[in-house]
Design a protein around this motif. Structure first.
Motif, PDB file in Angstrom:
ATOM      1  N   ALA A 260      44.068  37.896  39.962  1.00  0.00           N
ATOM      2  CA  ALA A 260      42.868  37.047  40.017  1.00  0.00           C
ATOM      3  C   ALA A 260      43.260  35.574  40.095  1.00  0.00           C
ATOM      4  CB  ALA A 260      41.991  37.309  38.795  1.00  0.00           C
ATOM      5  N   GLY A 261      44.290  35.190  39.327  1.00  0.00           N
ATOM      6  CA  GLY A 261      44.777  33.815  39.400  1.00  0.00           C
ATOM      7  C   GLY A 261      45.349  33.482  40.764  1.00  0.00           C
ATOM      8  N   LEU A 262      46.105  34.428  41.332  1.00  0.00           N
ATOM      9  CA  LEU A 262      46.660  34.232  42.673  1.00  0.00           C
ATOM     10  C   LEU A 262      45.544  34.107  43.709  1.00  0.00           C
ATOM     11  CD1 LEU A 262      49.055  34.134  44.623  1.00  0.00           C
ATOM     12  CD2 LEU A 262      49.032  36.646  44.665  1.00  0.00           C
ATOM     13  N   TYR A 263      44.518  34.943  43.565  1.00  0.00           N
ATOM     14  CA  TYR A 263      43.382  34.877  44.490  1.00  0.00           C
ATOM     15  C   TYR A 263      42.697  33.509  44.422  1.00  0.00           C
ATOM     16  CZ  TYR A 263      38.619  35.488  46.194  1.00  0.00           C
ATOM     17  OH  TYR A 263      37.415  35.330  46.840  1.00  0.00           O
ATOM     18  N   ALA A 264      42.488  33.000  43.194  1.00  0.00           N
ATOM     19  CA  ALA A 264      41.841  31.701  43.042  1.00  0.00           C
ATOM     20  C   ALA A 264      42.673  30.605  43.697  1.00  0.00           C
ATOM     21  CB  ALA A 264      41.618  31.403  41.562  1.00  0.00           C
ATOM     22  N   TRP A 265      43.998  30.690  43.544  1.00  0.00           N
ATOM     23  CA  TRP A 265      44.874  29.673  44.142  1.00  0.00           C
ATOM     24  C   TRP A 265      44.853  29.758  45.666  1.00  0.00           C
ATOM     25  CZ3 TRP A 265      49.595  30.166  46.898  1.00  0.00           C
ATOM     26  CH2 TRP A 265      50.249  28.965  47.123  1.00  0.00           C
ATOM     27  N   LEU A 266      44.954  30.974  46.207  1.00  0.00           N
ATOM     28  CA  LEU A 266      44.935  31.152  47.660  1.00  0.00           C
ATOM     29  C   LEU A 266      43.599  30.709  48.252  1.00  0.00           C
ATOM     30  CD1 LEU A 266      46.684  34.630  48.020  1.00  0.00           C
ATOM     31  CD2 LEU A 266      47.606  32.414  48.719  1.00  0.00           C
ATOM     32  N   ARG A 267      42.526  31.043  47.571  1.00  0.00           N
ATOM     33  CA  ARG A 267      41.201  30.658  48.070  1.00  0.00           C
ATOM     34  C   ARG A 267      41.037  29.147  48.082  1.00  0.00           C
ATOM     35  NH1 ARG A 267      35.389  32.732  45.575  1.00  0.00           N
ATOM     36  NH2 ARG A 267      34.323  30.739  45.814  1.00  0.00           N
ATOM     37  N   ARG A 268      41.564  28.482  47.041  1.00  0.00           N
ATOM     38  CA  ARG A 268      41.475  27.027  47.009  1.00  0.00           C
ATOM     39  C   ARG A 268      42.353  26.406  48.086  1.00  0.00           C
ATOM     40  NH1 ARG A 268      42.185  23.248  41.579  1.00  0.00           N
ATOM     41  NH2 ARG A 268      41.661  21.252  42.585  1.00  0.00           N
ATOM     42  N   LYS A 269      43.509  27.018  48.343  1.00  0.00           N
ATOM     43  CA  LYS A 269      44.422  26.509  49.367  1.00  0.00           C
ATOM     44  C   LYS A 269      43.788  26.597  50.737  1.00  0.00           C
ATOM     45  CE  LYS A 269      49.080  27.224  51.200  1.00  0.00           C
ATOM     46  NZ  LYS A 269      50.302  28.080  51.141  1.00  0.00           N
ATOM     47  N   ASP A 270      43.232  27.748  51.096  1.00  0.00           N
ATOM     48  CA  ASP A 270      42.519  27.932  52.363  1.00  0.00           C
ATOM     49  C   ASP A 270      41.729  29.234  52.259  1.00  0.00           C
ATOM     50  OD1 ASP A 270      41.546  28.185  54.942  1.00  0.00           O
ATOM     51  OD2 ASP A 270      43.382  27.461  55.871  1.00  0.00           O
ATOM     52  N   ARG A 271      40.419  29.101  52.218  1.00  0.00           N
ATOM     53  CA  ARG A 271      39.574  30.282  52.058  1.00  0.00           C
ATOM     54  C   ARG A 271      39.515  31.127  53.328  1.00  0.00           C
ATOM     55  NH1 ARG A 271      33.722  27.596  51.107  1.00  0.00           N
ATOM     56  NH2 ARG A 271      34.928  26.514  49.514  1.00  0.00           N
ATOM     57  N   ARG A 272      40.040  30.613  54.443  1.00  0.00           N
ATOM     58  CA  ARG A 272      39.923  31.300  55.735  1.00  0.00           C
ATOM     59  C   ARG A 272      41.147  32.169  56.029  1.00  0.00           C
ATOM     60  NH1 ARG A 272      39.373  26.264  59.535  1.00  0.00           N
ATOM     61  NH2 ARG A 272      41.279  25.858  58.353  1.00  0.00           N
ATOM     62  N   MET A 273      41.551  32.990  55.052  1.00  0.00           N
ATOM     63  CA  MET A 273      42.706  33.862  55.234  1.00  0.00           C
ATOM     64  C   MET A 273      42.344  35.270  54.774  1.00  0.00           C
ATOM     65  SD  MET A 273      45.988  31.540  54.049  1.00  0.00           S
ATOM     66  CE  MET A 273      45.438  31.447  52.349  1.00  0.00           C
ATOM     67  N   LEU A 274      42.640  36.259  55.606  1.00  0.00           N
ATOM     68  CA  LEU A 274      42.309  37.638  55.271  1.00  0.00           C
ATOM     69  C   LEU A 274      43.172  38.158  54.128  1.00  0.00           C
ATOM     70  CD1 LEU A 274      40.413  39.910  56.026  1.00  0.00           C
ATOM     71  CD2 LEU A 274      42.094  40.703  57.697  1.00  0.00           C
ATOM     72  N   ARG A 275      44.356  37.594  53.952  1.00  0.00           N
ATOM     73  CA  ARG A 275      45.203  38.055  52.856  1.00  0.00           C
ATOM     74  C   ARG A 275      44.560  37.767  51.506  1.00  0.00           C
ATOM     75  NH1 ARG A 275      50.194  33.735  53.452  1.00  0.00           N
ATOM     76  NH2 ARG A 275      49.135  31.901  52.597  1.00  0.00           N
ATOM     77  N   ASN A 276      43.655  36.795  51.443  1.00  0.00           N
ATOM     78  CA  ASN A 276      42.896  36.575  50.216  1.00  0.00           C
ATOM     79  C   ASN A 276      42.145  37.842  49.823  1.00  0.00           C
ATOM     80  OD1 ASN A 276      43.785  34.006  50.669  1.00  0.00           O
ATOM     81  ND2 ASN A 276      41.768  33.087  50.914  1.00  0.00           N
TER      82      ASN A 276
END
Length: 334
Positions: A11-27
């Protein structure tokens, strides 16, 4: 507890990835993994404190075949509705075809297994592996499409691009009107100076005029000043919508970030394409008729599979390798 710890880390990794760029399917991959471990962890804790809870999972597993039948029936019914409402086009057949496949593929797999032919049995295993892979990928796509569609945009746009869709008799149909109405609401809510509205869409073979032209007329009719409407009338794909609209924005002297408006089922793919082609844009969705949503999501899923076909082919290679090994072992023992 291990599952809950993994869920928290993911969940923490998801929050970081989403903040970095929400336009990624790996999120979406990380999000689904976090939910999976969270559900597993919570289930484990409840079962520890309340042992009869294990029987709930047994009941769920027992009802799984019925759920599959219900899903197949729903998809077939939706496919029939699509044919009646939207016409006999391949895109409108997807839910019907998937419903039939859900019913037919297990029967085909059993027939292959009972044939006792090693090659046929290998094909049955390959079908199982591929269907499982596609199922997992679809869950990831659907989960993140829903999550992305619910995100609030965090920019003050210099331009709002509205992606086109087919005009009917030269007029804006309800599906496209939903996008345009959303753009009008965003325009009116935006601070001064107001963003430039760019209705984007070329002329299809079955259309009497470009989509951008019809959309611009609709926007002006809704009270948007003509000076703030700059139609783009060449695009035939989402990629071209994004590229040509950026050119229109630059030519109008309105530099800055874009908002892209499309229907809710299309937001994730449009966002992925915007990132791929380096367009500074976030994507927002407008409502879609309920009967249209299942087929539309399937079309988007198929399109994303096609756009990432090399990656998907590589991911399926291990399944093919395992199948070949199983067939060779069976032939060696026969």
């Amino acid at each position: 507890m291990t599952s809950l710890i993994l869920a928290a880390l993911l969940a923490g990794l998801y929050a970081w990835l989403r903040r970095k760029d929400r336009r990624m399917l790996r999120n979406g991959v990380v999000l689904v993994a976090a939910i999976w471990f969270a559900v597993g962890g919570v289930t484990e804790v409840i079962a520890r404190w309340f042992p009869p809870f294990d029987y709930v999972w047994l009941a769920v597993l027992a009802l799984a075949p019925l759920a599959v039948l219900v899903l197949a029936g729903f998809l077939i019914a939706n496919g029939i509705t699509m044919l009646r409402s939207e016409g006999r086009r391949l895109g409108n057949l997807l839910t019907l075809l998937l419903g039939v496949a859900i019913l037919g593929l297990p029967v085909l797999a059993l027939l292959l297994v009972f044939s006792a032919n090693p090659l046929a049995i290998g094909l049955a295993f390959l079908l199982f592996f591929l269907c499982s892979y596609l199922g997992v990928v679809f869950v990831v796509f659907l989960a993140y499409a829903i999550a992305y569609g619910r995100m609030e945009h965090d920019i003050s746009p210099a331009a709002i691009t509205i992606l086109g869709s087919r005009l009917i008799g030269g007029k804006v149909p309800p599906l496209l009107a939903s996008r345009l109405d959303k753009a009008v609401d965003l325009y009116r809510a935006a601070p001064e100076p107001k963003p430039l509205l760019i209705p984007s869409g070329g002329q299809g073979a079955d259309e009497i005029r470009p989509e951008g032209e019809g959309m611009a007329e609709y926007l002006v009719g809704a009270g948007i000043p003509a000076a703030d409407v700059a139609p783009e009338s060449r695009a035939r794909t989402t990629r071209e919508n994004l590229g040509f609209s950026r050119q229109v924005q630059q030519e109008a002297g309105r530099p800055g970030a874009q908002l892209v408006v499309t229907n809710n089922y299309h937001v994730l793919r449009a966002a992925l394409l915007a990132r791929k082609y380096d367009v500074d844009a976030q994507v927002v969705g407008s409502p879609t008729a309920r009967y249209y949503v299942p087929s539309a999501f399937l079309r988007e899923f198929v399109a994303i599979l096609g756009e990432h076909r090399v990656l998907n082919a590589v991911m399926c290679l291990p399944f093919l390798g395992v199948t070949v090994l199983l067939v060779l072992a069976a032939l060696a023992n026969s």
